[in-house]
Write a protein that holds these residues in place. Structure first.
Motif, PDB file in Angstrom:
ATOM      1  N   TYR A   1      -7.162  11.869  -2.136  1.00  0.00           N
ATOM      2  CA  TYR A   1      -6.187  11.007  -1.473  1.00  0.00           C
ATOM      3  C   TYR A   1      -6.615   9.553  -1.633  1.00  0.00           C
ATOM      4  CZ  TYR A   1      -3.576   8.735   2.293  1.00  0.00           C
ATOM      5  OH  TYR A   1      -2.785   7.887   3.018  1.00  0.00           O
ATOM      6  N   ARG A   2      -5.691   8.702  -2.060  1.00  0.00           N
ATOM      7  CA  ARG A   2      -5.986   7.287  -2.233  1.00  0.00           C
ATOM      8  C   ARG A   2      -4.835   6.452  -1.681  1.00  0.00           C
ATOM      9  NH1 ARG A   2      -8.525   6.708  -8.379  1.00  0.00           N
ATOM     10  NH2 ARG A   2      -9.776   8.623  -8.337  1.00  0.00           N
ATOM     11  N   ASN A   3      -5.177   5.476  -0.865  1.00  0.00           N
ATOM     12  CA  ASN A   3      -4.176   4.530  -0.371  1.00  0.00           C
ATOM     13  C   ASN A   3      -4.161   3.350  -1.337  1.00  0.00           C
ATOM     14  OD1 ASN A   3      -2.189   3.579   1.314  1.00  0.00           O
ATOM     15  ND2 ASN A   3      -3.608   2.651   2.764  1.00  0.00           N
ATOM     16  N   VAL A   4      -3.381   3.474  -2.389  1.00  0.00           N
ATOM     17  CA  VAL A   4      -3.429   2.571  -3.534  1.00  0.00           C
ATOM     18  C   VAL A   4      -2.659   1.280  -3.242  1.00  0.00           C
ATOM     19  CG1 VAL A   4      -2.750   2.314  -5.956  1.00  0.00           C
ATOM     20  CG2 VAL A   4      -3.692   4.486  -5.139  1.00  0.00           C
ATOM     21  N   THR A   5      -3.220   0.171  -3.699  1.00  0.00           N
ATOM     22  CA  THR A   5      -2.499  -1.104  -3.701  1.00  0.00           C
ATOM     23  C   THR A   5      -1.640  -1.186  -4.960  1.00  0.00           C
ATOM     24  OG1 THR A   5      -4.259  -2.215  -2.476  1.00  0.00           O
ATOM     25  CG2 THR A   5      -2.727  -3.612  -3.683  1.00  0.00           C
ATOM     26  N   TRP A   6      -0.367  -1.511  -4.777  1.00  0.00           N
ATOM     27  CA  TRP A   6       0.575  -1.623  -5.893  1.00  0.00           C
ATOM     28  C   TRP A   6       1.141  -3.034  -5.937  1.00  0.00           C
ATOM     29  CZ3 TRP A   6       1.694   2.999  -8.661  1.00  0.00           C
ATOM     30  CH2 TRP A   6       1.197   4.170  -8.068  1.00  0.00           C
ATOM     31  N   ALA A   7       1.141  -3.637  -7.116  1.00  0.00           N
ATOM     32  CA  ALA A   7       1.896  -4.873  -7.312  1.00  0.00           C
ATOM     33  C   ALA A   7       3.375  -4.522  -7.426  1.00  0.00           C
ATOM     34  CB  ALA A   7       1.432  -5.586  -8.572  1.00  0.00           C
ATOM     35  N   VAL A   8       4.214  -5.379  -6.889  1.00  0.00           N
ATOM     36  CA  VAL A   8       5.660  -5.167  -6.961  1.00  0.00           C
ATOM     37  C   VAL A   8       6.264  -6.256  -7.832  1.00  0.00           C
ATOM     38  CG1 VAL A   8       7.801  -4.946  -5.672  1.00  0.00           C
ATOM     39  CG2 VAL A   8       5.654  -4.137  -4.660  1.00  0.00           C
ATOM     40  N   LEU A   9       6.998  -5.846  -8.870  1.00  0.00           N
ATOM     41  CA  LEU A   9       7.703  -6.761  -9.757  1.00  0.00           C
ATOM     42  C   LEU A   9       9.195  -6.673  -9.470  1.00  0.00           C
ATOM     43  CD1 LEU A   9       4.925  -6.344 -11.165  1.00  0.00           C
ATOM     44  CD2 LEU A   9       6.125  -6.422 -13.349  1.00  0.00           C
ATOM     45  N   VAL A  10       9.839  -7.810  -9.347  1.00  0.00           N
ATOM     46  CA  VAL A  10      11.295  -7.853  -9.173  1.00  0.00           C
ATOM     47  C   VAL A  10      11.853  -8.872 -10.161  1.00  0.00           C
ATOM     48  CG1 VAL A  10      13.212  -8.324  -7.618  1.00  0.00           C
ATOM     49  CG2 VAL A  10      11.140  -7.237  -6.726  1.00  0.00           C
TER      50      VAL A  10
ATOM     51  N   LYS B   1       0.846  -1.189   0.000  1.00  0.00           N
ATOM     52  CA  LYS B   1       0.000   0.000   0.000  1.00  0.00           C
ATOM     53  C   LYS B   1       0.888   1.248   0.000  1.00  0.00           C
ATOM     54  CE  LYS B   1      -4.398  -1.472   0.594  1.00  0.00           C
ATOM     55  NZ  LYS B   1      -5.564  -1.022  -0.196  1.00  0.00           N
ATOM     56  N   ILE B   2       0.658   2.122  -0.975  1.00  0.00           N
ATOM     57  CA  ILE B   2       1.384   3.384  -1.047  1.00  0.00           C
ATOM     58  C   ILE B   2       0.377   4.490  -1.361  1.00  0.00           C
ATOM     59  CG2 ILE B   2       3.146   4.732  -2.242  1.00  0.00           C
ATOM     60  CD1 ILE B   2       4.639   2.159  -2.794  1.00  0.00           C
ATOM     61  N   PRO B   3       0.288   5.529  -0.536  1.00  0.00           N
ATOM     62  CA  PRO B   3      -0.697   6.589  -0.793  1.00  0.00           C
ATOM     63  C   PRO B   3      -0.219   7.543  -1.880  1.00  0.00           C
ATOM     64  CG  PRO B   3       0.544   7.080   1.193  1.00  0.00           C
ATOM     65  CD  PRO B   3       1.012   5.728   0.738  1.00  0.00           C
ATOM     66  N   ILE B   4      -1.151   7.957  -2.735  1.00  0.00           N
ATOM     67  CA  ILE B   4      -0.907   9.011  -3.707  1.00  0.00           C
ATOM     68  C   ILE B   4      -2.182   9.847  -3.807  1.00  0.00           C
ATOM     69  CG2 ILE B   4       0.708   7.581  -5.034  1.00  0.00           C
ATOM     70  CD1 ILE B   4      -1.427   7.404  -7.211  1.00  0.00           C
ATOM     71  N   ILE B   5      -2.118  10.941  -4.517  1.00  0.00           N
ATOM     72  CA  ILE B   5      -3.271  11.813  -4.730  1.00  0.00           C
ATOM     73  C   ILE B   5      -3.583  11.810  -6.221  1.00  0.00           C
ATOM     74  CG2 ILE B   5      -4.130  14.175  -4.560  1.00  0.00           C
ATOM     75  CD1 ILE B   5      -2.268  14.481  -2.113  1.00  0.00           C
ATOM     76  N   VAL B   6      -4.818  11.471  -6.568  1.00  0.00           N
ATOM     77  CA  VAL B   6      -5.249  11.404  -7.966  1.00  0.00           C
ATOM     78  C   VAL B   6      -6.411  12.366  -8.150  1.00  0.00           C
ATOM     79  CG1 VAL B   6      -6.107   9.933  -9.829  1.00  0.00           C
ATOM     80  CG2 VAL B   6      -4.529   9.000  -8.120  1.00  0.00           C
TER      81      VAL B   6
END
Length: 348
Positions: A237-246, A228-233
């Motif tokens: 304000y949105r606490n967005v879920t992000w997939a992480v690719l490695v 979860k990483i917050p950003i503003i769209v």
């Protein structure tokens, strides 16, 4: 009060209300006109060819696969724009990148047929916002920003008053055809173990991408988790879920964070047109959580990825923004984006 007097009084009141309404309408401030950003290729192409964009980089063949230019806005901000077709061995068509020095806005479109792709993606037409690209070697240039100085150690950026807590703000839109055309509109951030290395990017160097929009791009190949990483769209304000690719299928370690709250989250998602604001620090902290200590989930697992001092020993050297597109399975398509503006601010 007799009936006649009541009627007269009512008529007078109505007349007064009508007059007041006319006066209010007459003096009502005009509604702010909101510019609609182009999300179709015709609108985008017309915008790119409008007179406001008077600096252009135009490629019509693979012999012009890499064109770049330093540009300066009327306020003195300097950028490096790049018509970067790094994996296109051959194509028919046009790749058109244009810049407006008065506003700092950028407009790109590409129309391609008969594409011969040398790798996985075709291209990344972009703007270097701050710092220097490590591919160019130890800096013969270093783009300055009054609120963020690069190169900078990650450990310094994550201090309370460090640049990692600056606000990155941009307004943009993306267009493409057909609807299945693959692309991602994303930041590309290079983070090096030795910021003075020349000509070579190797592990434990790291590439961090922050995708804001993607279409027909399969992200499952390197997904290791979510965060979860917050950003503003668009002001919300949105606490967005992000997939992480490695991935370790490169000489360096690749990390990408992909928004998962909109669209088909394994194939498409993010915001096709938006004003987005975010801080870098939460994305940098994701490196600590997801980049493995000993093994990588995809390929070259016998190579160590980081040691205990990994984060402190890495230095961010640049921030880029552009659009990746194409793949080895298709031969044609159209794509582009409009970047209305981008800024780095100490406070919102």
């Amino acid at each position: 009060m007799n009936t006649k007097l009541i009627v007269i009084t009512a008529v007078v009141i109505v007349a007064i209300l009508v007059v007041l309404g006319v006066l209010l309408l007459k003096h009502k401030p005009p509604m702010r006109q909101i510019q609609e950003l182009p999300i179709n290729m015709t609108g985008l192409i017309n915008l790119c060819h409008s007179s406001q964009f008077n600096i252009t980089l135009v490629s019509t063949s693979a012999s012009q696969a890499y064109l770049s230019k330093f540009v300066t806005t009327s306020s003195g901000m300097q950028y490096r724009i790049e018509n970067n077709l790094y994996d296109m061995g051959a194509f028919n068509g046009i790749s058109y990148l244009a810049f407006n020095p008065l506003t700092g806005s950028l407009c790109y479109y590409g129309n391609f047929t008969n594409v011969y792709d040398k790798g996985v993606d075709w291209a990344y037409p972009e703007v270097v916002i701050v710092g220097y690209k490590p591919w160019d070697g130890y800096p013969v240039y270093n783009l300055r920003n009054p609120n963020l100085t690069l190169p900078a150690r990650i450990s310094d950026l994550l201090q309370l008053n460090g640049g990692g807590y600056d606000w990155v703000k941009l307004t943009y839109s993306v267009a493409y055809a057909p609807s299945t055309f693959p692309e991602d509109f994303a930041f590309d951030i290079w983070i090096l173990y030795n910021p003075k290395e020349v000509g070579t990017i190797t592990r434990p160097d790291l590439e961090l991408m922050i995708w804001l929009f993607f279409n027909n791009t399969n992200i499952t190949w390197a997904k290791v988790g979510t965060t979860k990483i917050p950003i503003i769209v668009n002001g919300d304000y949105r606490n967005v879920t992000w997939a992480v690719l490695v991935s370790c299928n490169f000489p360096w370690t690749y990390v990408a964070v992909i928004p998962q709250d909109t669209g088909n989250t394994t194939i498409a998602g993010g915001w096709r047109t938006a004003t987005v604001e975010f801080q870098l620090a939460p994305f940098l902290n994701a490196i600590l959580q997801f980049v493995p200590n000993k093994k990588c989930g995809t390929g070259l697992s016998n190579y160590p990825i980081k040691d205990e001092a990994y984060l402190e020993n890495l230095t961010m050297v640049d921030i880029e923004l552009g659009i990746e597109f194409g793949n080895q399975y298709i031969k044609s398509g159209s794509v582009g984006y409009y970047l209305k503006g981008i800024s780095i601010l100490k406070e919102r």
